[in-house]
Design an enzyme around this catalytic site. Structure first.
Site, PDB file in Angstrom:
ATOM      1  CB  CYS A 137      -0.917  -0.023   1.227  1.00 13.53           C
ATOM      2  SG  CYS A 137      -1.902   1.462   1.417  1.00 13.53           S
ATOM      3  CB  CYS A 140      -0.306   2.344   4.093  1.00 15.22           C
ATOM      4  SG  CYS A 140      -1.868   1.722   3.487  1.00 15.22           S
ATOM      5  CG  ASP A 141       3.477   1.102   4.329  1.00  9.93           C
ATOM      6  OD1 ASP A 141       3.069   1.583   5.402  1.00  9.93           O
ATOM      7  OD2 ASP A 141       3.271  -0.075   3.995  1.00  9.93           O
TER       8      ASP A 141
END
Ligand code: NAP
Length: 310
Positions: A137, A140-141
């Site tokens: 993701c 997300c990261d």
């Protein structure tokens, strides 16, 4: 009805942000609500480190902490939680039936929040470096990889979207695709091709991810010549698709050709009393906050449905 049958107004299957949010809203509205959480409570966020884009946590929050807070909030509202897997469902009768091992639960309504699982390359090094440079993701990261070189695996819209997004942070993004032709839509291909930070590697498979504690290199193999090559990257984002967790619901509710639940009207499925929320139907946004939003919507839709039944 047999003796060990338990009756509920609402049973929620799954314990990611969609399931817990649905639990909070359903219990708060006064319904006798059960969450069957699965054995691994908390969903995909249990595998991430810091979540920096969930509103309300200006310094970020660990994925596992966010999920245990949501679980506690459900319990505070009176939601009952069973930490087990659903073995089968029967939506062909009223009330609806859910079996968990030899226990049978009956309910007036169900919210399916079983999520989706990112597809994996299947390498043992992929498991080893999970959350240590291997991610599924970018949203997300991605921000953890400022000014670093990254790889994205895949040739579909997700891979193009992830690669383009990652160029906000990375110094260079290598897109690795197993064929010489991308699967992504024309517009996404064009956007990625025009981005000078993105370099394409066609006809290549990732056959190994290496490093010590964190990802340092990936080894690619040409699918035609079998020649190997090492790329120095600090992170690898795998974007080769998702599998919705809908195995249980085959032959019970309408699924699309990829196995995602088809919603007929807002969060309703084609079966009366069965609703769905989160990544199990949403293959576009796939965020904790959107899953939570869908969970809220489903609980409100169920409330309307049950009120109209009375
Ligand atoms: P997808 O379209 O199925 O593409 C998956 C990609 O990963 C393909 O290029 C595939 O290669 C590759 N792949 C699959 N298994 C692999 C493996 N084991 N090793 C290496 N490569 C592998 O999946 P997606 O990109 O996640 O998209 C899913 C759906 O969501 C699509 O309908 C897409 O249009 C939609 N979506 C839309 C947007 C948008 O419009 N902004 C954004 C994201 C997703 P092959 O091509 O060789 O099969």
């Amino acid at each position: 009805m047999n003796n060990n049958q338990n009756k509920y107004d609402i049973i929620i299957i799954g314990s990611g942000p969609a399931g817990y949010t649905a639990g909070i809203y359903a219990s708060r509205a006064g319904y006798n609500t059960l969450i069957i959480s699965g054995v691994l409570q908390g969903g995909q966020l249990m595998n991430t480190t810091s979540v920096e884009n969930y509103p309300g946590f200006p310094d970020g929050i660990l994925g596992s902490d966010l999920m245990s807070n949501m679980l506690q909030q459900c319990k505070n509202m009176g939601t009952k939680i069973i930490n087990d897997e659903v073995s089968s469902v029967d939506f062909k009768q009223t009330p609806l039936i859910i079996n968990v091992g030899d226990k049978k639960y009956s309910t007036r309504s169900i919210i399916i929040c079983t999520g989706a699982t990112p597809k994996k390359l299947g390498l043992s090094s992929e498991e080893f470096f999970s959350a240590k440079g291997v991610s599924y993701c970018a949203t997300c990261d991605g921000a953890f990889f400022r000014n670093l070189e990254l790889a994205v695996v895949g040739g579909g819209d997700s891979a193009m979207e992830e690669a383009i997004f990652l160029t906000k942070f990375a110094s260079r993004v290598h897109v690795i695709h197993r064929r010489n032709k991308l699967r992504a839509s024309k517009i996404m291909q064009e956007r990625a091709m025009l981005n000078t930070k993105i370099e394409f590697h066609f006809n290549k498979n990732v056959i190994e991810i290496t490093g010590t504690n964190k990802v340092k290199h990936i080894i690619l193999q040409n699918t035609e010549t079998y020649e190997k090559q090492t790329l120095d990257v600090e992170g690898i984002f795998i974007a080769i698709g998702h599998v919705p967790n809908t195995q249980l619901f085959k032959n019970q509710i309408e699924l699309d050709e990829n196995g995602y639940i088809i919603l007929k009207n807002k969060t309703k499925t084609n079966i009366d009393g069965v609703f769905a929320a989160g990544d199990v139907h949403d293959h576009i946004y796939r965020q904790a906050i959107t899953a939570a939003g869908f969970g809220c919507m489903a609980a409100i839709d169920v409330d309307k449905y049950l009120t109209e039944l009375e």
